[in-house]
Design a protein around this motif. Structure first.
Motif, PDB file in Angstrom:
ATOM      1  N   THR C 273      29.165  53.181  29.112  1.00  0.00           N
ATOM      2  CA  THR C 273      30.045  53.651  28.045  1.00  0.00           C
ATOM      3  C   THR C 273      30.202  52.601  26.961  1.00  0.00           C
ATOM      4  O   THR C 273      30.080  52.891  25.764  1.00  0.00           O
ATOM      5  N   ALA C 277      28.805  53.057  23.266  1.00  0.00           N
ATOM      6  CA  ALA C 277      29.871  53.155  22.259  1.00  0.00           C
ATOM      7  C   ALA C 277      29.664  52.126  21.156  1.00  0.00           C
ATOM      8  O   ALA C 277      29.884  52.417  19.969  1.00  0.00           O
ATOM      9  N   ALA C 305      36.196  52.940  23.352  1.00  0.00           N
ATOM     10  CA  ALA C 305      35.682  53.986  24.239  1.00  0.00           C
ATOM     11  C   ALA C 305      36.203  53.802  25.657  1.00  0.00           C
ATOM     12  O   ALA C 305      36.618  54.759  26.324  1.00  0.00           O
ATOM     13  N   VAL C 326      32.451  57.984  24.146  1.00  0.00           N
ATOM     14  CA  VAL C 326      31.325  57.275  23.530  1.00  0.00           C
ATOM     15  C   VAL C 326      31.067  57.756  22.105  1.00  0.00           C
ATOM     16  O   VAL C 326      30.907  56.959  21.187  1.00  0.00           O
TER      17      VAL C 326
END
Lengths: 431, 431, 431
Positions: C273, C277, C305, C326
């Motif tokens: 993530t 992100a 995120a 994300v």
């Protein structure tokens, strides 16, 4: 890479080649990740991929902060040993094209160099310690890279030929791997029942990883002409056929070796070792070899690596993915091969007017290639030892026995494999 | 590829396109490997990947030794049937750019052609026999490639249109697959319980393989303009949209077909077959189709392949990965489609002044496209039969029953799956 | 992409860059597929890959039929809100180069936008309903893409800066994901035992997917200069270093966050993530950031995120792959970051003479960046709600409970995992 020009003279055609090559080289991180993940046991297969990501993250940080400057800095105080300046690299609009294109290409080499070592340390190295190592190890690569590629680097001045990082990337990685593997000691129980390696966690993933590295190597070797304008594209094309022909020789040698050494079995690790070793050994002179020469270089490189592995095992040096053999032994051969085989080229003079022993060049080229290899081995041994020794004082580099047996995937990432395997669910249903 | 020019006139812009495309095409080997590996049963999933590597190794050796010369040699004795010379290809500095760039691009096609057949022979072909086959099969591809692409090739003289190897790569591969599948006979027990195929070992891997082939195909088709200079880049751009639109049609047709034929289930093999078949069928005229034409060509290509598969099964011809349907049937359609649909182009005259039946070109183009397909099918049948028949005298091409049941991963590579699966360890712990 | 010129002025050098970039971007589909497949439970891992293929198939159909026209059409009636014309895109020989090269690049963006949503709908969305959604959702992306990138788009006229689709691709995808996740409701049992996510089906595959996206993102951001001629290549080079440095910051932030939030464990989903992100958040201004700025942008994007995910979980919004965090939260930050940090550039004036709040540009740029984000969020919310609400009347978008428990792999594709796992076979043998 062959910095055969003032970086400021990079055209957009060159930039296209340089950047496209570097994007291809970055895909090699996926390849290394899958290869290493497939070679280790299941309980460490995710952790090793995280370590490969860490090589880009912390390696990338280090390269931006100090690595690029150590290699290619041209500030006051720059000397044949180390570049000064260009730390925390930045550029104004006028220069950003050539500087950032150069940076991204060199970075793709730097992160590869660190990744090599992660394989030799697999399954028993503490994760936090590895993160620190990954950050600092950038310097271990960057300083010799400057020797070979910076305008006033002392090995460059001696006319050492290393087009795509045979010594600066692979030999550094391989030699560092040897020290790391010795210092970490073997995985628990590794040599209790002889020297045969434990089964690979996923030979299929390892093969996919090898495939990805194979094609990525084309970017690695061909991109090292650092452009296509003028005569550069011709050398890039020669690098491509040399790369493939080397792997042709390496693959055949590996199959033959394994067939003989392992009672008519074609062991996957021997096969992968052979192909990657042939690719390593062709990097030094990739743009200079004739196709048939590349075939021979790859064949020998493959055999050298596959002979190295059992020797290491007999010495109880545990290298789960074969990094020492692939990137160390074969890289030595790769450096020597240039000194033996290479002809003088005229278009760009990548061989600096020298030729190999068998090509009437006498002992000079072979001599400096040998010297470069020896210096880089000593450098890598010393630095990696000091680095790991120091880190070990902060955080023990070896995982605890308990953690090692449980596996890093669980210990570091809380992955419980019994939750994941459908067979387990079914098992319960059946019972 | 369309050799629309003297290779010596290749510029570095063209070389960038040619080499980048060939690097992308090489990634298709990873795709083929994963696809085939995912389609076969677990006990053969590594061996089939090794066979895909062997295609590059022995196929690459053969192409360097004699294949390139058979296709593109221009030495004394070269005739419309076969090229002579350029064996063990090498080049001096002046010519190395264009010759090696051309070589690496053509090689990426050649290794693909052999790989196709490995799928149809999966799970029952002896490994050593396959290695020999892989080396020799290069000639089966190279000779017809010369007919279509060498300046004086007899199909080229007739103005056959095959831009990216629909006939010379896919039809050769598909037709050879049919012969190989028949000669090898079905896998033991394959048709004992009807014609439904056995479950795929890893549908996920097969899907990843398909994805890789999909994007690689863009390099395959767009790279076949063999450059970007002049008007070439415009045809490359048209190839890109034709490639994608064809797969759009092929994907929808496959989903529809499977929904109807398999009681509202979307079978993975049908889906993969349909998409790849659509990509095969667009190769012949990729740079010439309008987007809506490509959509239709792909839709029909997908259906042709998905209809072929059950027919083969009813004939008890066992093709584990669907190579005959994907690369054979759809390639026939692909060759005919050009003769039916294609308009005359003016910028580069890739259609050689001809047009398809529906475009006022009369029967000529359709006639020679059909002729080319028939000749290439007969050629591939005959050569592959002779080749496998001969090899079979040296090494039985069919694995022994015992070996087949144990699986090639164990027999050839000593992979014991019970050592690898964590569930087994847990199992013991539970008990 | 920055359409800074008349498309008719595209040279073949530009076309090489545009097409190569788009081919690289297409490989992101493999990445998304593997990532999503690795995140969901085993029983859905194939189905989610098919959905990713469907995004290219039905998304590609929609983009060809109406999407490109909605974004870039210049026919009569074209207004600041929507483009008119260029439906079922085609081109004559004179224009095909620039139009088809532009099309293939934009298509690679469009299919990405839809794919994002597939993750948030995973494991419980009916397959047929998804196919319809995938086709129609193209319009949800294409209309705002035109606002930002079409010559007379109203956000372009306001001088909103969104170089590589932060708002038009990611924010549209993230906001649509939120609506879709809420409308579909959580997976059965998802929040029965707290908010901790269920184990990932294959963390290794998820990591490989992340790797593929990482390198693909270089094509995404660097390709968005839409060429290399003139000064464009310089911005492309700056995009490359910004992309990597952003991920460096994002990766470190994610490791740190996870270490603190999860009791010294480095959770794989947090890590993935964070990296993705950071890549999302740098897209808006990728060609304009200094390397150190990109590092900061990525660091914050990663944290944003990773903070979002537990909030969503506490609200019982079930997003199996983290698409909302994300692509949604980080994209908002990415749009704002431009308004805060970016300096005025002079070579191509990508910032349109404006500068961020901290760079003496006052509140204007931050204001319009915020406005663009708000408008696009509202647009995506409304459209996706209407779309799914309507589709739900035709085909219930939620799988039946029975189907959900059995898994889409079995229900839609007839995949029986017990047939596939070797451990099962061995199990029987043992018993």
């Amino acid at each position: 890479p062959v910095l055969i020009q003032d970086p400021m003279s990079i055209s957009w055609d060159d930039a296209t080649w340089i950047m496209t090559s570097s994007f291809i080289i970055f895909t090699m991180q996926s390849g290394f990740g899958l290869l290493e993940s497939g070679c280790v046991s299941k309980k460490n297969e995710v952790n090793i991929m995280v370590k490969n990501a860490v090589d880009v993250i912390f390696g990338g940080l280090g390269y931006w902060m100090f690595g690029y400057g150590m290699s290619f800095g041209q500030g006051a105080g720059t000397n044949p040993f180390i570049g000064i300046g260009s730390y925390f690299i930045d550029a104004d609009e006028k220069e950003m094209g050539s500087i950032f294109a150069t940076y991204i290409f060199q970075l793709s080499f730097a992160t590869t160099a660190t990744t090599i070592v992660s394989g030799a340390m697999a399954e028993r190295c503490n994760f936090l310690a590895y993160c620190i190592f990954s950050f600092c190890n950038t310097a271990v690569f960057c300083i010799p890279a400057g020797w070979i590629w910076r305008k006033n680097g002392f090995l460059k001045t001696l006319h050492v030929v290393d087009i795509a990082g045979c010594a600066s990337v692979h030999l550094v990685g391989g030699a560092s791997s040897l020290v790391a593997a010795i210092m970490l000691k073997p995985r628990t129980g590794r040599f209790d029942h002889g020297i045969e390696p434990p089964p690979m966690g996923s030979p299929t993933n390892a093969m996919v990883g090898m495939f990805m590295l194979w094609w990525g190597w084309l970017g690695f070797n061909c991109g090292s002409t650092f452009g296509v304008s003028g005569h550069k594209w011709k050398y890039a094309a020669r690098s491509a056929i040399a790369t493939i022909n080397s792997s042709v020789g390496g693959g055949m040698a590996a199959l033959t070796f394994s067939y003989i050494a392992h009672k008519k079995k074609f062991m996957i690790l021997d096969f992968i070792t052979g192909i990657l070793a042939s690719l390593v050994s062709v990097t030094a002179g990739c743009a200079l070899y004739h196709p048939w020469e590349a075939l021979i270089v790859g064949t020998i490189g493959s055999l050298v690596a596959n002979v190295t592995t059992p020797i290491l095992n007999k010495l109880n040096i545990d290298d789960p993915v074969g990094a020492i053999a692939v990137h160390g032994s074969s890289a030595i051969w790769g450096m020597l091969a240039v000194g033996i085989i290479v002809e003088k080229d005229s278009l760009l003079s990548l061989s600096k007017g020298n030729a190999g022993l068998f090509r009437g060049g006498g002992w000079y080229l072979l001599g400096i290639q040998t010297l470069a290899a020896i210096i880089i081995i000593i450098w890598s041994f010393a630095c990696t030892f000091l680095l790991l020794f120091t880190i070990n004082k902060l955080i023990p580099i070896r995982m605890s026995l308990e953690d090692e047996l449980a596996g890093a995937d669980f210990v570091e990432h809380n992955i419980r494999y019994e939750w994941n395997t459908p067979s387990k669910v079914e098992l319960c249903t059946i019972k």
